[in-house]
Motif scaffolding. Structure first.
Motif, PDB file in Angstrom:
ATOM      1  N   UNK A  58       9.345  47.595  63.579  1.00  0.00           N
ATOM      2  CA  UNK A  58       9.452  47.147  62.182  1.00  0.00           C
ATOM      3  C   UNK A  58      10.635  46.190  62.037  1.00  0.00           C
ATOM      4  N   UNK A  61       9.819  42.862  63.305  1.00  0.00           N
ATOM      5  CA  UNK A  61       8.891  42.107  62.457  1.00  0.00           C
ATOM      6  C   UNK A  61       9.594  41.411  61.290  1.00  0.00           C
ATOM      7  N   UNK A  62      10.706  41.991  60.821  1.00  0.00           N
ATOM      8  CA  UNK A  62      11.409  41.404  59.673  1.00  0.00           C
ATOM      9  C   UNK A  62      11.918  40.014  60.056  1.00  0.00           C
ATOM     10  N   UNK A  63      11.628  38.998  59.234  1.00  0.00           N
ATOM     11  CA  UNK A  63      12.097  37.646  59.559  1.00  0.00           C
ATOM     12  C   UNK A  63      13.614  37.603  59.715  1.00  0.00           C
ATOM     13  N   UNK A  65      15.807  35.320  59.216  1.00  0.00           N
ATOM     14  CA  UNK A  65      16.521  34.722  58.084  1.00  0.00           C
ATOM     15  C   UNK A  65      16.708  35.780  56.986  1.00  0.00           C
ATOM     16  N   UNK A  66      15.701  36.630  56.798  1.00  0.00           N
ATOM     17  CA  UNK A  66      15.770  37.678  55.781  1.00  0.00           C
ATOM     18  C   UNK A  66      16.766  38.767  56.184  1.00  0.00           C
ATOM     19  N   UNK A  69      20.236  37.533  55.837  1.00  0.00           N
ATOM     20  CA  UNK A  69      20.610  37.488  54.427  1.00  0.00           C
ATOM     21  C   UNK A  69      21.029  38.858  53.939  1.00  0.00           C
ATOM     22  N   UNK A  70      20.257  39.859  54.322  1.00  0.00           N
ATOM     23  CA  UNK A  70      20.544  41.237  53.918  1.00  0.00           C
ATOM     24  C   UNK A  70      21.895  41.691  54.471  1.00  0.00           C
ATOM     25  N   UNK A 149      16.836  31.714  69.859  1.00  0.00           N
ATOM     26  CA  UNK A 149      16.228  31.194  68.627  1.00  0.00           C
ATOM     27  C   UNK A 149      16.937  31.736  67.396  1.00  0.00           C
ATOM     28  N   UNK A 153      19.718  30.491  63.725  1.00  0.00           N
ATOM     29  CA  UNK A 153      19.715  30.812  62.293  1.00  0.00           C
ATOM     30  C   UNK A 153      21.057  31.440  61.909  1.00  0.00           C
TER      31      UNK A 153
END
Lengths: 211, 224
Positions: A58, A61-63, A65-66, A69-70, A149, A153
């Motif tokens: 899981x 799977x979370x991007x 960038x997201x 941010x979190x 990669x 970011x």
């Protein structure tokens, strides 16, 4: 293609490349220290296998960038948030490959080791890990490419590296197209180089072991 | 506990924001879904026939897999940023970059799916008098489908995740929230989290839905 940024600022690009490799290496070192025991544990205790890989899957799977941010929100801006995110992403592939590698070891070989009077520790380090190594290197390859990669970011998090060239370029409203191009090409070449290098290592492992 | 509390209050704040700004959220979600779906569609229309074609030739599939396999190491953010100098800013360059990104898993899995079909089954079908088109449609495709769908799932998750980065080249989508939030950390707390939570939920939903479809295909296609 416009490489003027590279010819005008070779030092900056080189420093960013060095920083990118440094972040990647540090991430993988921390990630491996966590993933090897964890992968070994879930290969041994099979009720842990599905839940642990499920949770790591899981997270994977979370991007990126997201997740970054979190973490910037809750851990604060800086290299610490980036490292937490990068290590968390690398876990899925590494733990999966360690566990898959260990589970794939022929039990007859382990029995043979035991019959020769080896302790559990000796069996693990002298039989199981060496036999699982090709699968583990395959996992390391995927994790390395992904880390390179995601590390670009992470530049948003002031972590530096080649991603800084990308974001610096767009923060100037894309005034420096060349900077963006040089950054994107450099990070692509770095990822491809790491991929090819670890593919070669993957092929070399069985040969070296047979040595 | 701190983390769980954080997640719970984050989700609360996100729902509140969405309720207060439904149209804005809807527009960004729509752009995100459009980017992702069209990118997948373009990639599929190109890579499915290509995958079938290379699966027929050992040499073609060897070269395609190796070359595309190496190119696949290129990070998604680099593909997006490289699209900009050639195609400019906006929705279309982002769409093209995402379609490029979606291609390898679909190509690989279509090839693998068709190569994995037992040659004996193919011969039996020809022996029964089926034409090449019939064998393709009635025998090979159903058997290859679960593997192809697994490729589509991988591509979908990658594309939805990477569509978040489209914001940097003006492609829009839910990444706008994260970008906006990061640009202004004090004011943008909820804005940032709206992006984080909605994109994460979207990828997980895609993963589950397409995973379910794959299971269904496996059950339907494999003869009992």
């Amino acid at each position: 293609m416009d490489f003027s940024y590279l010819t005008n600022n070779p030092g900056t690009v080189l420093a960013a490349l060095g920083q990118h490799i440094e972040i990647t290496a540090l991430t993988l070192a921390i990630a491996i220290v966590i993933a090897v025991p964890l992968g070994t544990l879930i290969a041994r205790i099979s009720i842990l296998y599905t839940p642990v890989l499920g949770i790591l899957g899981i997270i994977y799977t979370i991007p990126s960038f997201a997740l970054l941010g979190f973490l910037i929100q809750y851990v604060g801006i800086g290299i610490r948030s980036s490292l937490v995110a990068l290590v968390a992403y690398a876990q899925f592939m590494l733990v999966l490959s360690v566990a898959t590698g260990l589970r794939g070891v022929d039990s007859a070989v382990i029995d043979a080791g035991r019959g020769m009077g080896m302790t559990d520790r000796q069996i693990l380090f002298r039989i199981e890990y060496p036999l699982a190594l090709p699968v583990m290197v395959a996992g390391l390859r995927v994790a390395t490419v992904a880390t390179i990669a995601i590390a670009s970011v992470a530049a948003l998090d002031d972590a530096g590296g080649l991603g800084a060239l990308l974001f610096d370029g767009i923060n100037n409203s894309f005034a420096s197209t060349s900077e963006v191009q040089v950054g994107a090409i450099a990070v692509s070449l770095l990822a491809i180089a790491a991929d090819l290098l670890l593919r070669a290592a993957q092929r070399a492992v069985p040969a070296a072991r047979a040595g | 506990m701190h983390l769980f509390h954080g997640i719970a209050s984050a989700v609360g704040g996100v729902l509140q924001y969405i309720r207060a700004n439904p149209d804005d959220f809807r527009a960004k979600l729509d752009t995100h879904l459009e980017l992702s779906l069209f990118a997948l569609l373009i990639a599929f229309v190109i890579c499915f026939p290509l995958g079938v074609a290379i699966s027929r030739s050992r040499i073609a599939s060897f070269w395609a897999l190796n070359l595309v396999g190496i190119a696949r190491a290129v990070p998604s953010i680099a593909i997006l940023f490289l699209a900009y100098p050639f195609l400019g800013l906006g929705f279309r360059p982002a769409l093209l970059a995402l379609a490029v990104l979606a291609s390898p898993p679909i190509l690989f899995n279509t090839n693998a799916g068709f190569r994995n079909v037992d040659p004996a089954l193919r011969e039996a079908a020809y022996g029964m008098g089926m034409t090449t088109a019939q064998v393709l449609r009635r025998i090979e495709l159903p058997l290859a489908l679960p593997v192809i769908l697994a490729g589509v799932r991988t591509a979908a998750v990658e594309v939805i995740a990477s569509a978040t980065l489209a914001t940097f080249i003006g492609g829009g989508g839910l990444g706008d929230y994260i970008n906006e939030g990061l640009g202004n950390l004090t004011v943008g707390q909820n804005v940032l989290l709206v992006g984080v939570v909605s994109v994460s939920v979207l990828t997980l939903v895609a993963q589950l839905l397409l995973g379910g479809l794959e299971l269904w295909a496996r059950r339907v296609a494999v003869p009992q």
